[in-house]
Design a protein around this motif. Structure first.
Motif, PDB file in Angstrom:
ATOM      1  N   ALA A 287       0.865  -1.171   0.000  1.00 38.22           N
ATOM      2  CA  ALA A 287       0.000   0.000   0.000  1.00 38.22           C
ATOM      3  C   ALA A 287       0.908   1.230   0.000  1.00 38.22           C
ATOM      4  CB  ALA A 287      -0.902  -0.028   1.239  1.00 38.22           C
ATOM      5  N   TYR A 288       0.306   2.408  -0.111  1.00 36.28           N
ATOM      6  CA  TYR A 288       1.114   3.630  -0.196  1.00 36.28           C
ATOM      7  C   TYR A 288       1.987   3.838   1.041  1.00 36.28           C
ATOM      8  CZ  TYR A 288      -1.261   5.304  -4.397  1.00 36.28           C
ATOM      9  OH  TYR A 288      -1.725   5.454  -5.685  1.00 36.28           O
ATOM     10  N   GLU A 289       1.573   3.270   2.183  1.00 32.40           N
ATOM     11  CA  GLU A 289       2.336   3.474   3.410  1.00 32.40           C
ATOM     12  C   GLU A 289       3.367   2.384   3.659  1.00 32.40           C
ATOM     13  OE1 GLU A 289      -1.631   1.526   4.746  1.00 32.40           O
ATOM     14  OE2 GLU A 289      -0.954   2.989   3.251  1.00 32.40           O
ATOM     15  N   ASP A 290       3.567   1.455   2.704  1.00 33.21           N
ATOM     16  CA  ASP A 290       4.498   0.334   2.875  1.00 33.21           C
ATOM     17  C   ASP A 290       5.812   0.588   2.143  1.00 33.21           C
ATOM     18  OD1 ASP A 290       2.603  -1.034   4.334  1.00 33.21           O
ATOM     19  OD2 ASP A 290       1.817  -2.123   2.600  1.00 33.21           O
ATOM     20  N   MET A 291       6.899   0.023   2.697  1.00 34.83           N
ATOM     21  CA  MET A 291       8.219   0.181   2.079  1.00 34.83           C
ATOM     22  C   MET A 291       8.284  -0.405   0.675  1.00 34.83           C
ATOM     23  SD  MET A 291      11.096  -0.523   4.948  1.00 34.83           S
ATOM     24  CE  MET A 291      11.095   0.346   6.512  1.00 34.83           C
ATOM     25  N   SER A 292       7.430  -1.397   0.401  1.00 37.38           N
ATOM     26  CA  SER A 292       7.471  -2.056  -0.896  1.00 37.38           C
ATOM     27  C   SER A 292       6.769  -1.261  -1.994  1.00 37.38           C
ATOM     28  CB  SER A 292       6.839  -3.446  -0.795  1.00 37.38           C
ATOM     29  OG  SER A 292       5.535  -3.364  -0.257  1.00 37.38           O
ATOM     30  N   HIS A 293       6.018  -0.229  -1.626  1.00 36.41           N
ATOM     31  CA  HIS A 293       5.344   0.579  -2.647  1.00 36.41           C
ATOM     32  C   HIS A 293       6.383   1.395  -3.416  1.00 36.41           C
ATOM     33  CE1 HIS A 293       2.796   3.731  -4.430  1.00 36.41           C
ATOM     34  NE2 HIS A 293       1.853   2.811  -4.389  1.00 36.41           N
ATOM     35  N   ARG A 294       6.140   1.588  -4.697  1.00 37.79           N
ATOM     36  CA  ARG A 294       7.140   2.229  -5.553  1.00 37.79           C
ATOM     37  C   ARG A 294       7.509   3.635  -5.082  1.00 37.79           C
ATOM     38  NH1 ARG A 294       4.546   5.708  -8.906  1.00 37.79           N
ATOM     39  NH2 ARG A 294       2.279   5.468  -9.120  1.00 37.79           N
ATOM     40  N   LYS A 295       6.523   4.401  -4.591  1.00 36.91           N
ATOM     41  CA  LYS A 295       6.834   5.762  -4.134  1.00 36.91           C
ATOM     42  C   LYS A 295       7.687   5.736  -2.875  1.00 36.91           C
ATOM     43  CE  LYS A 295       2.957   8.439  -6.017  1.00 36.91           C
ATOM     44  NZ  LYS A 295       1.864   9.379  -5.683  1.00 36.91           N
ATOM     45  N   TYR A 296       7.333   4.850  -1.964  1.00 42.39           N
ATOM     46  CA  TYR A 296       8.095   4.699  -0.718  1.00 42.39           C
ATOM     47  C   TYR A 296       9.516   4.231  -1.045  1.00 42.39           C
ATOM     48  CZ  TYR A 296       8.310   3.711   4.387  1.00 42.39           C
ATOM     49  OH  TYR A 296       8.597   3.706   5.736  1.00 42.39           O
ATOM     50  N   LYS A 297       9.645   3.250  -1.925  1.00 45.76           N
ATOM     51  CA  LYS A 297      10.963   2.719  -2.283  1.00 45.76           C
ATOM     52  C   LYS A 297      11.852   3.797  -2.898  1.00 45.76           C
ATOM     53  CE  LYS A 297       9.787  -0.986  -4.703  1.00 45.76           C
ATOM     54  NZ  LYS A 297       9.937  -2.283  -5.448  1.00 45.76           N
ATOM     55  N   LYS A 298      11.255   4.630  -3.740  1.00 45.81           N
ATOM     56  CA  LYS A 298      12.024   5.702  -4.375  1.00 45.81           C
ATOM     57  C   LYS A 298      12.524   6.693  -3.330  1.00 45.81           C
ATOM     58  CE  LYS A 298      11.690   9.230  -7.995  1.00 45.81           C
ATOM     59  NZ  LYS A 298      10.796   9.868  -9.015  1.00 45.81           N
ATOM     60  N   MET A 299      11.642   7.097  -2.407  1.00 43.29           N
ATOM     61  CA  MET A 299      12.033   8.021  -1.336  1.00 43.29           C
ATOM     62  C   MET A 299      13.126   7.400  -0.475  1.00 43.29           C
ATOM     63  SD  MET A 299       9.781   9.263   1.945  1.00 43.29           S
ATOM     64  CE  MET A 299       9.663   7.557   2.532  1.00 43.29           C
ATOM     65  N   ARG A 300      12.913   6.151  -0.064  1.00 41.86           N
ATOM     66  CA  ARG A 300      13.874   5.463   0.808  1.00 41.86           C
ATOM     67  C   ARG A 300      15.246   5.359   0.150  1.00 41.86           C
ATOM     68  NH1 ARG A 300      15.534   0.087   1.447  1.00 41.86           N
ATOM     69  NH2 ARG A 300      16.064  -0.467   3.617  1.00 41.86           N
ATOM     70  N   LYS A 301      15.259   5.016  -1.117  1.00 39.87           N
ATOM     71  CA  LYS A 301      16.531   4.873  -1.836  1.00 39.87           C
ATOM     72  C   LYS A 301      17.299   6.191  -1.881  1.00 39.87           C
ATOM     73  CE  LYS A 301      18.405   3.404  -6.305  1.00 39.87           C
ATOM     74  NZ  LYS A 301      18.054   2.899  -7.672  1.00 39.87           N
ATOM     75  N   ARG A 302      16.598   7.277  -2.146  1.00 36.91           N
ATOM     76  CA  ARG A 302      17.273   8.577  -2.234  1.00 36.91           C
ATOM     77  C   ARG A 302      17.800   9.025  -0.884  1.00 36.91           C
ATOM     78  NH1 ARG A 302      16.213  11.798  -6.681  1.00 36.91           N
ATOM     79  NH2 ARG A 302      17.967  13.020  -5.849  1.00 36.91           N
TER      80      ARG A 302
END
Length: 406
Positions: A287-302
Motif C-alpha cells: 500500500a502507499y504506506e508500505d516500504m514495498s510501494h514504488r513511491k516509498y521505495k524511491k524516497m527510501r533509496k534517495r
C-alpha cells in the motif's frame, strides 16, 4: 498416493503453521537483543558525564487516552521531570487517529480535538521544546483532501502554542528544517508523507515552500548533512527506512490464516492459503504506506543514498507500532512508533533490538560528546522502565568525498 497427498501433506502444513504460530507467541511482547547487546544493563554513561540535551521521540500517539490515564503520557511526564529545560519532545506523526483533525461539525471532531489537546497540554506545561510532525493519518491517510486536513491540524497546534516551530515542516512542505538543540547536536525534520501522498501536496512559493523542484529537497538535505559533519545529526521523520514490522513486509501467521482481522480484530474467519494473498501483496507491492510501494521505495533509496555518505546520523521515525533499532553502515535507524498502539515486530534480521510494547526512545547527548539511546517502555509495578540502552558510536567525519550531487 492420493491418500498420502490428502493426509500427509495437510498434516505437515498444519504442523508448520502450528509451530510458526507457537514461535511467534513465544516472543510476542518480549524484547529481542542482538547477541552483542544481550548484556546491555552493564553499560551506562560515565558518572562524570553531564547531560547536555535529551530528546524524547514519541511516535504515533494518535489514540492517546483523554481521561488522564494514558500510560505513555505518564511515562513522558517522568522523562520531562528529569530532562527539564534541556529537553525536547518530538511527536513523530500520526498525531490523531484515525484521520487527523476533521473540520468542525464532523462526527469525529470532538474526539480528535480532545486527543490533540492532551498532547498539547504535555508541551505547554513543559520547560523544554515541543515539536509535532505529520504522518499519513494526519493527511487523511493519503487521500484527496489530506493536505487541507493537515493544514487544519497544523494551524490548531500553532494557535495553541503560539510557536511557529511547534509544527514542522511548515505548510506541509517537504523540508528539510534544521534546529540546533545544543552545541554539537542538530535536529533535522523532514516530511516523508509528502513523497507518498496521493492527492494535493505543496511545493513552491505559492504554498510557502522554499523551492519549486523536489530535487532541491535532496540537494538541501545533503548540504545540511555535509555542513554538519562535525556534530551529531538527529533526523526526525514519520516513515522508517528499516523495519521488522508490517510496513517493512513482516506479517504474523495469524495474519495469513485470519486476514480479515486486518479490517476488524474480532473477525476470526480462517482463510488459509487464500488469506496469504493479502500479506503477499503488501510485502511485494505494498500500500502507499508500505516500504514495498514504488513511491516509498524511491524516497527510501534517495534518503539512504545521501545518509550513507556520512557516519554521524541518527534517523528516528514512527509508523510501525513498536520499538526497533538498527545499526547500518555506522548510522542508526530507530522506529519509535508505539506511542499509543502496539503491533507485531519480528525479531532478528538486521535489527539490534525489537520490542512490541508501548513506549518511546530517548536520545541523550552528553558534554563528552557521547550519545546514548534509551528505549523506555510502559512498565509493571516494580519493573524498570528502561528496556534497552546503547551508546551510539558515530565517527564524526565523512566516509568518502562528498559532493553536492544528491
Amino acid at each position: 498416493m492420493l491418500t498420502y497427498f490428502l493426509i500427509i501433506i495437510p498434516t505437515l502444513l498444519f504442523s508448520f503453521i502450528a509451530f510458526s504460530y507457537w514461535q511467534e507467541r513465544k516472543y510476542r511482547r518480549k524484547a529481542f537483543y542482538k547477541l552483542s547487546d544481550v548484556g546491555w544493563q552493564r553499560f551506562s554513561p560515565p558518572a562524570d558525564a553531564e547531560l547536555v540535551h535529551s530528546v524524547a521521540m514519541v511516535g504515533d500517539p494518535g489514540a492517546v487516552a483523554t481521561d488522564g490515564s494514558d500510560p505513555v503520557m505518564q511515562l513522558l511526564e517522568v522523562w520531562k521531570e528529569s530532562a527539564g529545560e534541556a529537553g525536547t519532545v518530538v511527536f513523530l506523526g500520526d498525531i490523531i487517529y484515525p484521520i487527523g483533525l476533521p473540520a468542525p461539525g464532523h462526527r469525529q471532531r470532538d474526539t480528535a480535538t480532545k486527543r490533540l489537546d492532551v498532547l498539547l497540554e504535555s508541551i505547554l506545561n513543559f520547560q523544554g521544546k515541543g515539536i509535532f510532525l505529520s504522518g499519513n493519518h494526519d493527511w487523511l491517510k493519503g487521500r484527496e483532501g489530506g493536505y487541507e486536513q493537515m493544514l487544519r491540524q497544523e494551524h490548531y497546534v500553532r494557535e495553541k502554542t503560539q510557536d511557529e516551530n511547534s509544527y514542522l515542516p511548515r505548510n506541509g512542505c517537504p523540508g528539510p528544517v534544521s534546529m540546533q538543540l545544543a552545541e554539537g547536536l542538530l535536529l533535522v525534520v523532514i516530511n516523508t508523507q509528502w513523497f507518498v501522498q496521493r492527492g494535493k501536496k505543496p511545493l513552491g512559493s505559492k504554498y510557502g515552500c522554499p523551492y519549486e523542484d523536489i530535487e532541491e529537497f535532496f540537494i538541501s538535505f545533503n548540504s545540511i548533512l555535509r555542513k554538519n559533519r562535525h556534530q551529531r545529526v538527529l533526523v526526525a521523520a514519520h516513515h522508517p527506512l528499516y523495519s521488522n514490522a508490517m510496513h517493512g513486509g513482516k506479517f504474523t501467521m495469524k495474519q495469513h490464516i485470519f486476514p480479515l482481522t486486518a479490517a476488524h480484530k474480532r473477525i476470526y474467519i480462517p482463510l488459509p492459503i487464500f488469506g496469504s494473498l493479502y500479506p503477499f501483496y503488501r510485502k511485494m507491492f505494498g500500500a502507499y504506506e508500505d516500504m514495498s510501494h514504488r513511491k516509498y521505495k524511491k524516497m527510501r533509496k534517495r534518503l539512504l543514498r545521501i545518509m550513507n555518505r556520512y557516519s554521524n546520523v541518527i534517523y528516528v521515525a514512527g509508523h510501525d507500532h513498536n520499538l526497533q533499532h538498527f545499526e547500518i553502515q555506522q548510522n542508526h535507524y530507530i522506529v519509535s512508533g508505539s506511542g499509543s498502539k502496539t503491533a507485531f515486530v519480528k525479531k532478528g534480521g538486521r535489527a539490534t533490538f525489537t520490542l512490541e510494547e508501548l513506549g518511546f526512545f530517548v536520545i541523550n547527548y552528553y558534554n563528552n560528546g557521547d550519545v546514548w539511546m534509551e528505549a523506555l517502555a510502559v512498565a509493571e509495578p516494580n519493573e524498570e522502565m528502561v528496556v534497552f540502552r546503547k551508546r551510539l558510536d558515530s565517527v564524526l567525519h565523512p566516509k568518502q568525498q562528498v559532493t553536492a550531487d544528491a
